[in-house]
Design an enzyme around this catalytic site. Structure first.
Site, PDB file in Angstrom:
ATOM      1  N   GLY A 268      13.153  80.484 -96.251  1.00  0.00           N
ATOM      2  CA  GLY A 268      12.703  81.522 -97.156  1.00  0.00           C
ATOM      3  C   GLY A 268      13.270  81.301 -98.547  1.00  0.00           C
ATOM      4  O   GLY A 268      13.925  80.293 -98.828  1.00  0.00           O
ATOM      5  N   ASN A 271      19.153  82.776-102.661  1.00  0.00           N
ATOM      6  CA  ASN A 271      20.394  82.038-102.841  1.00  0.00           C
ATOM      7  C   ASN A 271      20.960  81.520-101.536  1.00  0.00           C
ATOM      8  O   ASN A 271      21.547  80.433-101.486  1.00  0.00           O
ATOM      9  CB  ASN A 271      21.431  82.934-103.529  1.00  0.00           C
ATOM     10  N   GLU A 293       6.719  77.214 -96.629  1.00  0.00           N
ATOM     11  CA  GLU A 293       5.786  77.902 -97.527  1.00  0.00           C
ATOM     12  C   GLU A 293       5.988  77.506 -98.979  1.00  0.00           C
ATOM     13  O   GLU A 293       5.021  77.319 -99.713  1.00  0.00           O
ATOM     14  CB  GLU A 293       5.985  79.417 -97.405  1.00  0.00           C
ATOM     15  N   GLY A 387       5.953  85.332 -94.779  1.00  0.00           N
ATOM     16  CA  GLY A 387       5.680  84.399 -93.687  1.00  0.00           C
ATOM     17  C   GLY A 387       6.767  84.323 -92.649  1.00  0.00           C
ATOM     18  O   GLY A 387       6.676  83.522 -91.718  1.00  0.00           O
TER      19      GLY A 387
END
Length: 506
Positions: A268, A271, A293, A387
């Site tokens: 994803g 940080n 993604e 996602g």
């Protein structure tokens, strides 16, 4: 700039942004390009927002339904929301004005798995799409379109929309031509066929998007950057999370469950995941792949260092510095990065077959491994599920990561019961905070709870969690997944009432 518009028929349809925006009428469903702040239209939404503002000031009511790939930027979501121009939004957003309107109830929002958007549009679940506004890098002589910095749902929007507006953005590097893989082999049930992709680097489609030229009502020229801010450097908590995860990978390699090439990585945005990516380079890994993604700064660094040999995604999500690095070396990156429609990048069957390692952030996890990644106190949306669910449900390894506390310790990310469930305990394999890592595979609910408390909870909250669990084991209605239903969400109630999960006397 018309050197990027090589089709004579479409060159004749050049219009200003104001002229193009005037084709969008109140009540329309408008599908726009854009995914994580990349590849969204820059000029038409701003012109549309100005027209909406004038119409509403004159006593009208001008709102539209907006469909995208994922989040966009202030020139799109922010501009339209500021003039109260959005009636409904899907599938993912990150704009503060949009978020505020969703949470005050004035804007309807549909949070949906990103892999579902294209097929639900094809099924007709969202109704007719009146017009699509799509950014591209260039228009070829035959009318095909060179995609820009994101693909998202653009293929579907171009196919389904009654009318199409194309923005040709000179700011996007022309050398991106050839970086994309647009698969046109999908079909509706019962006529679907297996997708012939067996490795992240496979190319199974075409480098360009198709469009019915008769549907194109306007072409608008732009020269404007994607708006993605710089990422903060990893903090101590992020680096400790990354360290725990790399120790876990080493353990899995020693047990023969992974090789030193791991498996295709998905991460994803944020940080924590950037810290994990940086740690992979320090760990000496080489020749890895990603099926994910977004391409973040950290992935560019890994590609340039040979840690990642191939990255499959649907979008970039680069800081200004990352963007400059990409533009300087676009010819090199084009050999190692492929961008696909999100119905491919997030396809559950591909994720399962490739055996991805999914690494995603969370807001909170509970004792049994249920994860909330979208709602504060169960009611206030942050951004959306994105996602993460596509990958968590289908990955070889499903990892959720977060600092153990937030808001200067006032909020614990480990709670007795999550206030909203995005990912059930059945889809969560590993939970990681800076305190430690809990491998939940093969454990019963009570075994999971003991490990999550021991490994992941912050010391300030660990005694409270242990006390709740001990009392639940004694007094719960059922003992398989012990809960005290009258107290399970009391932490969140305290947060709503006082701004902290800590008891007043703590």
């Amino acid at each position: 700039m018309t050197d990027r518009i090589l089709n004579p028929a479409l060159r004749e349809r050049l219009k200003s942004a104001d002229e193009a925006a005037a084709m969008i009428q109140p009540g329309m469903t408008v599908a726009m390009s854009g995914f994580t702040g990349a590849g969204y239209p820059k000029a038409v939404p701003l012109a549309l927002a100005a027209q909406i503002e004038r119409a509403n000031a004159a006593g009208g009511r001008f709102r539209i339904k907006v469909l995208t790939g994922a989040s966009t930027a202030p020139e799109l979501d922010g501009a339209l929301a500021k003039v109260d121009g959005i009636e409904m939004r899907l599938p993912f957003q990150s704009d503060p004005i949009v978020r505020g309107q969703i949470n005050d109830g004035s804007l309807d929002y549909i949070d949906i798995h990103l892999s579902h958007v294209a097929q639900h549009a094809w099924f007709g679940f969202f109704g007719d799409i009146d017009i699509a506004v799509i950014e591209v890098t260039a228009i070829n002589a035959d009318g095909t379109l060179v995609p820009s910095s994101s693909v998202g749902n653009n293929k579907t929007w171009l196919d389904l929309a009654d009318k199409v507006i194309i923005e040709v953005n000179r700011w996007q590097p022309s050398e991106m031509d050839g970086m994309h893989d647009i698969y046109y082999g999908t079909a509706l049930p019962p006529d679907r066929k297996p997708i012939p992709l067996v490795a992240p680097g496979d190319r199974i489609g075409e480098p360009w998007l198709r469009v019915d030229l008769d549907k194109v009502v306007a072409v608008v020229e732009t020269d404007a950057p994607d708006r993605i801010g710089a990422f903060a450097p990893p903090d101590e908590a992020s680096e400790r999370i990354a360290g725990h995860l790399l120790e876990f990978f080493a353990h899995e390699i020693s047990r023969g469950r992974l090789t030193d090439h791991l498996l295709p990585l998905q991460s994803g945005i944020g940080n924590v995941t950037n810290a994990v990516l940086s740690a992979l380079a320090k760990g000496g890994y080489k020749g890895l792949s990603a099926f994910t993604e977004v391409v973040q700064d950290g992935m560019l660094e890994l590609v340039s260092e040979g840690v990642l040999s191939m990255v499959s995604a649907t979008s970039f999500s680069l800081s200004p510095a990352g963007t400059e690095e990409f533009k300087r070396n676009v010819d090199f990156y084009r050999k190692h990065i492929v961008l696909r429609p999100q119905e491919m990048s997030n396809h559950p069957e591909l994720i399962r077959r490739l055996g991805c390692i999914a690494m995603n952030g969370m807001l909170e996890a509970d004792l049994y491994g249920n994860v909330n990644s979208t709602h504060v106190a169960g009611t206030r949306i942050m951004n959306g599920i994105g996602g993460s669910g596509d990958f968590a449900r289908n990955a070889y390894l499903s990892v959720f990561m977060s600092a153990s506390t937030a808001k200067d310790g006032r909020i614990s990310s480990i709670v007795p019961m999550v206030s909203h469930v995005d990912h059930t305990e059945h889809d969560t394999m590993v939970v990681v905070t800076e305190q430690g890592l809990a491998d939940l595979r093969g454990l019963s609910p009570k075994q999971r709870a003991r490990l999550v408390i021991e490994r992941c909870a912050h010391p300030d909250y660990r005694p409270m969690l242990q006390d709740y669990f001990d009392r639940a084991c004694r007094d719960s209605f059922g003992k398989h997944t012990p809960h005290l239903l009258g107290q399970a969400l009391s932490w969140h109630q305290r947060l709503v009432e006082s701004g902290s999960m800590r008891p007043a006397d703590a």
